[in-house]
Design a protein around this motif. Structure first.
Motif, short mmCIF file in Angstrom:
data_model
loop_
_atom_site.label_atom_id
_atom_site.label_comp_id
_atom_site.label_asym_id
_atom_site.label_seq_id
_atom_site.Cartn_x
_atom_site.Cartn_y
_atom_site.Cartn_z
N GLY A 181 0.81 -1.22 0.00
CA GLY A 181 0.00 0.00 0.00
C GLY A 181 0.84 1.26 0.00
O GLY A 181 0.53 2.24 -0.70
N VAL A 182 1.92 1.26 0.77
CA VAL A 182 2.82 2.42 0.80
C VAL A 182 3.49 2.60 -0.56
O VAL A 182 3.59 3.71 -1.08
CB VAL A 182 3.85 2.28 1.93
CG1 VAL A 182 4.95 3.32 1.81
CG2 VAL A 182 3.17 2.39 3.28
N ALA A 183 3.96 1.50 -1.16
CA ALA A 183 4.59 1.59 -2.48
C ALA A 183 3.59 2.05 -3.52
O ALA A 183 3.94 2.80 -4.44
CB ALA A 183 5.18 0.24 -2.87
N ARG A 184 2.35 1.62 -3.39
CA ARG A 184 1.32 2.04 -4.34
C ARG A 184 1.05 3.54 -4.23
O ARG A 184 0.72 4.20 -5.21
CB ARG A 184 0.05 1.25 -4.06
CG ARG A 184 -1.00 1.39 -5.11
CD ARG A 184 -2.11 0.40 -4.82
NE ARG A 184 -3.13 0.43 -5.81
CZ ARG A 184 -3.08 -0.20 -6.98
NH1 ARG A 184 -2.03 -0.92 -7.27
NH2 ARG A 184 -4.07 -0.11 -7.83
N ALA A 185 1.21 4.09 -3.04
CA ALA A 185 0.99 5.54 -2.85
C ALA A 185 2.06 6.36 -3.55
O ALA A 185 1.83 7.54 -3.84
CB ALA A 185 0.98 5.86 -1.36
N PHE A 186 3.20 5.77 -3.84
CA PHE A 186 4.28 6.49 -4.50
C PHE A 186 4.28 6.32 -6.01
O PHE A 186 5.28 6.58 -6.67
CB PHE A 186 5.64 6.06 -3.93
CG PHE A 186 5.90 6.62 -2.58
CD1 PHE A 186 6.25 7.95 -2.42
CD2 PHE A 186 5.77 5.83 -1.46
CE1 PHE A 186 6.47 8.47 -1.17
CE2 PHE A 186 5.99 6.34 -0.20
CZ PHE A 186 6.34 7.67 -0.05
N ARG A 187 3.19 5.86 -6.56
CA ARG A 187 3.09 5.75 -8.02
C ARG A 187 3.16 7.14 -8.62
O ARG A 187 2.78 8.14 -8.00
CB ARG A 187 1.77 5.12 -8.43
CG ARG A 187 1.74 3.65 -8.21
CD ARG A 187 0.40 3.14 -8.60
NE ARG A 187 0.55 1.86 -9.26
CZ ARG A 187 -0.45 1.18 -9.72
NH1 ARG A 187 -1.68 1.64 -9.63
NH2 ARG A 187 -0.24 0.03 -10.30
N GLY A 188 3.57 7.21 -9.87
CA GLY A 188 3.67 8.50 -10.56
C GLY A 188 2.32 9.04 -10.98
O GLY A 188 1.29 8.40 -10.83
N GLU A 189 2.33 10.21 -11.53
CA GLU A 189 1.10 10.85 -11.99
C GLU A 189 0.45 10.08 -13.13
O GLU A 189 -0.77 10.08 -13.27
CB GLU A 189 1.39 12.29 -12.46
CG GLU A 189 1.69 13.23 -11.32
CD GLU A 189 0.54 13.35 -10.35
OE1 GLU A 189 -0.62 13.43 -10.79
OE2 GLU A 189 0.81 13.36 -9.14
#
Length: 151
Positions: free
Chosen positions: A131-139
């Protein structure tokens, strides 16, 4: 090569997605076997002792946690959120269950409880890391999701 590994899963052909997912599950199982060796010769340290001789160390547990968190972050960032649980949490849980079932009967009464607790901890850690890694996806990921999902 790095460009191929750092592309979203939905932009890849189906066979490439499944190959990467199988590789991720194999890496999770391999990390478990590497960092928590499986000793079938588990025996009491002394007569009437409740503790057995097992090769599990604190460093091994920490290294396993780090490896699983890295895999969860990779799949959480580039794939759907459910896949990290299946690919990263399930193989160690299955191997742990098989390992704990090999223990002799006197101390086997606590293993189902221990297995459930450790499986829950692994799954929670994987889910949080994904979930944390998913929050850092690009625009670009947010734009694609907003175009396909009207909510």
């Amino acid at each position: 090569m790095t460009d191929k590994l750092l592309r979203p899963m939905r932009t890849r052909p189906w066979y490439e997605r499944w190959l990467i997912r199988l590789l991720g599950a194999a890496l999770a199982a391999g990390a478990y076997l590497l960092f928590l060796p499986w000793d079938l010769r588990n025996r009491p340290a002394a007569p009437r002792a409740t503790e057995g001789t097992i090769p599990v160390t604190g460093a091994g547990v920490l290294l396993l946690a780090f490896a699983l968190l890295l895999l969860a972050a990779y799949f959480g960032h580039w794939d759907h959120l459910g896949w990290p649980l299946l690919l990263v949490a399930v193989p160690p849980a299955v191997l742990m269950h098989l390992s704990l079932r090999t223990h002799p009967e006197p101390d086997a009464s606590f293993w189902p409880l221990a297995w459930g607790l450790f499986t829950l901890l692994i799954a929670a850690g994987v889910f949080v890391a994904a979930g944390v890694a998913r929050a850092f996806r690009g625009e670009w990921a947010r734009e694609d999701v907003s175009l396909t999902n009207p909510l």
